[in-house]
Design a protein around this motif. Sequence first.
Motif, PDB file in Angstrom:
ATOM      1  N   GLU A  15       0.832  -1.190  -0.193  1.00 50.72           N
ATOM      2  CA  GLU A  15      -0.053   0.044   0.019  1.00 50.72           C
ATOM      3  C   GLU A  15       0.716   1.126  -0.087  1.00 50.72           C
ATOM      4  O   GLU A  15       1.997   1.300   0.488  1.00 50.72           O
ATOM      5  CB  GLU A  15      -0.929   0.105   1.184  1.00 50.72           C
ATOM      6  N   THR A  16       0.365   2.450  -0.574  1.00 50.84           N
ATOM      7  CA  THR A  16       1.017   3.564  -0.488  1.00 50.84           C
ATOM      8  C   THR A  16       1.625   4.129   0.790  1.00 50.84           C
ATOM      9  O   THR A  16       2.867   4.454   0.969  1.00 50.84           O
ATOM     10  CB  THR A  16       0.124   4.758  -1.430  1.00 50.84           C
ATOM     11  N   LEU A  17       0.807   4.128   1.881  1.00 52.99           N
ATOM     12  CA  LEU A  17       1.544   4.501   3.066  1.00 52.99           C
ATOM     13  C   LEU A  17       2.267   3.801   3.521  1.00 52.99           C
ATOM     14  O   LEU A  17       3.489   4.138   4.134  1.00 52.99           O
ATOM     15  CB  LEU A  17       0.132   4.700   4.124  1.00 52.99           C
ATOM     16  N   THR A  18       2.406   2.303   3.378  1.00 51.03           N
ATOM     17  CA  THR A  18       3.616   1.543   3.757  1.00 51.03           C
ATOM     18  C   THR A  18       4.599   1.847   3.014  1.00 51.03           C
ATOM     19  O   THR A  18       5.862   1.720   3.525  1.00 51.03           O
ATOM     20  CB  THR A  18       3.080   0.061   3.660  1.00 51.03           C
ATOM     21  N   ALA A  19       4.434   1.858   1.720  1.00 53.15           N
ATOM     22  CA  ALA A  19       5.499   2.190   0.521  1.00 53.15           C
ATOM     23  C   ALA A  19       6.421   3.434   1.176  1.00 53.15           C
ATOM     24  O   ALA A  19       7.680   3.622   1.319  1.00 53.15           O
ATOM     25  CB  ALA A  19       5.127   2.328  -0.530  1.00 53.15           C
ATOM     26  N   LYS A  20       5.562   4.538   1.362  1.00 55.83           N
ATOM     27  CA  LYS A  20       6.193   5.714   2.018  1.00 55.83           C
ATOM     28  C   LYS A  20       7.020   5.385   3.252  1.00 55.83           C
ATOM     29  O   LYS A  20       8.022   6.145   3.536  1.00 55.83           O
ATOM     30  CB  LYS A  20       5.047   6.906   2.199  1.00 55.83           C
TER      31      LYS A  20
END
Length: 160
Positions: free
Chosen positions: A100-105
């Motif tokens: 997910e985007t938040l985890t990737a960030k």
Amino acid sequence: MPSFDIVSEIDTVELRNAVDNANRELSTRFDFRNVDASFDLSNDIVKLKAEGDFQITQMMDILRNNLAKRGVDPRSMDSKSASQSGKNWNKDVVFQQGIETLTAKKMVKMIKDAKLKVQASIQGDKVRVTGKKRDDLQSVIAMFKGSDLELPLQYNNFRD
């Protein structure tokens, strides 16, 4: 310039095999004799159906054991709460594909905070890490293997 991708994927063939094995085990268990209980797989969602809440918890144990036997990481499971409709109980278990985007960030921030000489970029549902030295990339892999992310990670597409 060496690079690799950090991804979070599950093998859908192994998932299907684990669900089939769980159904087979369900049909042979004495405590599930003459009980309407089943596992159904569709689009990375396993639907559990049984006549009681206690049977649903037993079915979750059966599913976890079969996933472990087939090499599917149980951290990719997202279990929803059980719901009752009529005399049957239903429960959905969703298997997560991708990061997910938040985890990737968060992962990119972890790499930058480690002060390694690598660059990390988010590419859809994966994180690409590039650097000048192979040793720097291997230290990134070691950092994520020791981290406490609630996500099964694989490292692929390694290029020199």
